[in-house]
Enzyme design. Structure first.
Site, PDB file in Angstrom:
ATOM      1  N   HIS A  61       0.837  -1.188   0.000  1.00 32.41           N
ATOM      2  CA  HIS A  61       0.000   0.000   0.000  1.00 32.41           C
ATOM      3  C   HIS A  61       0.876   1.244   0.000  1.00 32.41           C
ATOM      4  O   HIS A  61       2.087   1.168   0.214  1.00 32.41           O
ATOM      5  CB  HIS A  61      -0.955   0.010   1.210  1.00 32.41           C
ATOM      6  CG  HIS A  61      -0.266   0.083   2.534  1.00 32.41           C
ATOM      7  ND1 HIS A  61      -0.186  -0.986   3.403  1.00 32.41           N
ATOM      8  CD2 HIS A  61       0.382   1.098   3.146  1.00 32.41           C
ATOM      9  CE1 HIS A  61       0.474  -0.628   4.480  1.00 32.41           C
ATOM     10  NE2 HIS A  61       0.840   0.633   4.353  1.00 32.41           N
TER      11      HIS A  61
HETATM   12  P1  TYD Z   1      -1.991  -3.461   7.793  1.00 33.71           P
HETATM   13  O1  TYD Z   1      -2.044  -2.023   7.355  1.00 33.71           O
HETATM   14  O2  TYD Z   1      -2.662  -4.465   6.946  1.00 33.71           O
HETATM   15  O3  TYD Z   1      -0.479  -3.909   8.042  1.00 33.71           O
HETATM   16  P2  TYD Z   1       0.755  -3.933   6.987  1.00 33.71           P
HETATM   17  O4  TYD Z   1       1.009  -2.525   6.600  1.00 33.71           O
HETATM   18  O5  TYD Z   1       1.912  -4.493   7.744  1.00 33.71           O
HETATM   19  O6  TYD Z   1       0.396  -4.797   5.843  1.00 33.71           O
HETATM   20  O7  TYD Z   1      -2.590  -3.529   9.276  1.00 33.71           O
HETATM   21  C1  TYD Z   1      -2.946  -4.746   9.906  1.00 33.71           C
HETATM   22  C2  TYD Z   1      -4.140  -4.503  10.824  1.00 33.71           C
HETATM   23  O8  TYD Z   1      -3.809  -3.616  11.884  1.00 33.71           O
HETATM   24  C3  TYD Z   1      -5.315  -3.900  10.096  1.00 33.71           C
HETATM   25  O9  TYD Z   1      -6.496  -4.505  10.618  1.00 33.71           O
HETATM   26  C4  TYD Z   1      -5.292  -2.440  10.501  1.00 33.71           C
HETATM   27  C5  TYD Z   1      -4.685  -2.482  11.877  1.00 33.71           C
HETATM   28  N1  TYD Z   1      -3.869  -1.312  12.235  1.00 33.71           N
HETATM   29  C6  TYD Z   1      -4.280  -0.494  13.275  1.00 33.71           C
HETATM   30  O10 TYD Z   1      -5.324  -0.714  13.917  1.00 33.71           O
HETATM   31  N2  TYD Z   1      -3.518   0.590  13.611  1.00 33.71           N
HETATM   32  C7  TYD Z   1      -2.362   0.865  12.971  1.00 33.71           C
HETATM   33  O11 TYD Z   1      -1.681   1.850  13.317  1.00 33.71           O
HETATM   34  C8  TYD Z   1      -1.948   0.024  11.875  1.00 33.71           C
HETATM   35  C9  TYD Z   1      -0.693   0.315  11.092  1.00 33.71           C
HETATM   36  C10 TYD Z   1      -2.739  -1.054  11.546  1.00 33.71           C
END
Ligand code: TYD
Length: 141
Positions: A49
């Site tokens: 992303h």
């Molecule tokens: P995600 O953005 O998919 O992680 P990555 O960037 O490593 O692929 O986030 C995983 C989960 O955590 C998703 O359900 C959103 C949640 N999340 C939060 O609640 N707060 C945060 O600060 C972050 C980064 C993710």
């Protein structure tokens, strides 16, 4: 590209090492959020992303992690394997984190609170928005 490695100053004495990260001395933005990612299997790729506005610094506080940062115009892969180095990732940079070693911990310092509307998760949508964004920010390509 609007992503670069940052050297953090290590305070070393006979008892070990300590790294302070303080705004504005070591951090270019006021810190609003910290999170860390760990217990990631080696064959997993995370991220996939971009953010529209968020600025982040990624630090492998333990182990080693590969980070691909890219725009429609360039691409770099950074190996994070040193707690005294950070990877700054600015707005509109696509990122993928992979090849987490056993025990790797990725610490992320973020400029804003979690906001799902700041995410672009679809690469085709990213390319569209990024192409427009980088027309006005050519130096960040
Ligand atoms: P995600 O953005 O998919 O992680 P990555 O960037 O490593 O692929 O986030 C995983 C989960 O955590 C998703 O359900 C959103 C949640 N999340 C939060 O609640 N707060 C945060 O600060 C972050 C980064 C993710």
């Amino acid at each position: 590209m609007n992503s670069r490695t940052i050297d953090l100053e290590v305070k070393t004495d006979g008892r070990g090492k300590l790294i302070p990260i303080e705004y504005p001395t070591q951090l270019g933005f006021p810190l609003k959020r910290v999170y860390y990612i760990y217990d990631v299997d080696n064959d997993i790729v995370r991220g996939h992303h971009s953010h529209r506005n968020l600025e982040q610094i990624l630090i492998a506080v333990n182990g080693s992690i590969q980070v691909r940062v890219k725009t429609p115009f360039s691409e770099e892969i950074h190996t994070l394997d040193d707690p005294s180095k950070g990877l700054y990732v600015g707005p509109m940079i696509w990122r993928e984190m992979f090849d987490f070693s056993d025990g790797a911990v990725l610490l992320v310092l973020a400029s804003h609170e979690y906001d799902e509307s700041d995410y672009i998760r679809d690469y085709e949508q990213y390319k569209k928005e990024a192409t427009t964004y980088f027309e006005e920010h050519k130096e960040q390509r």
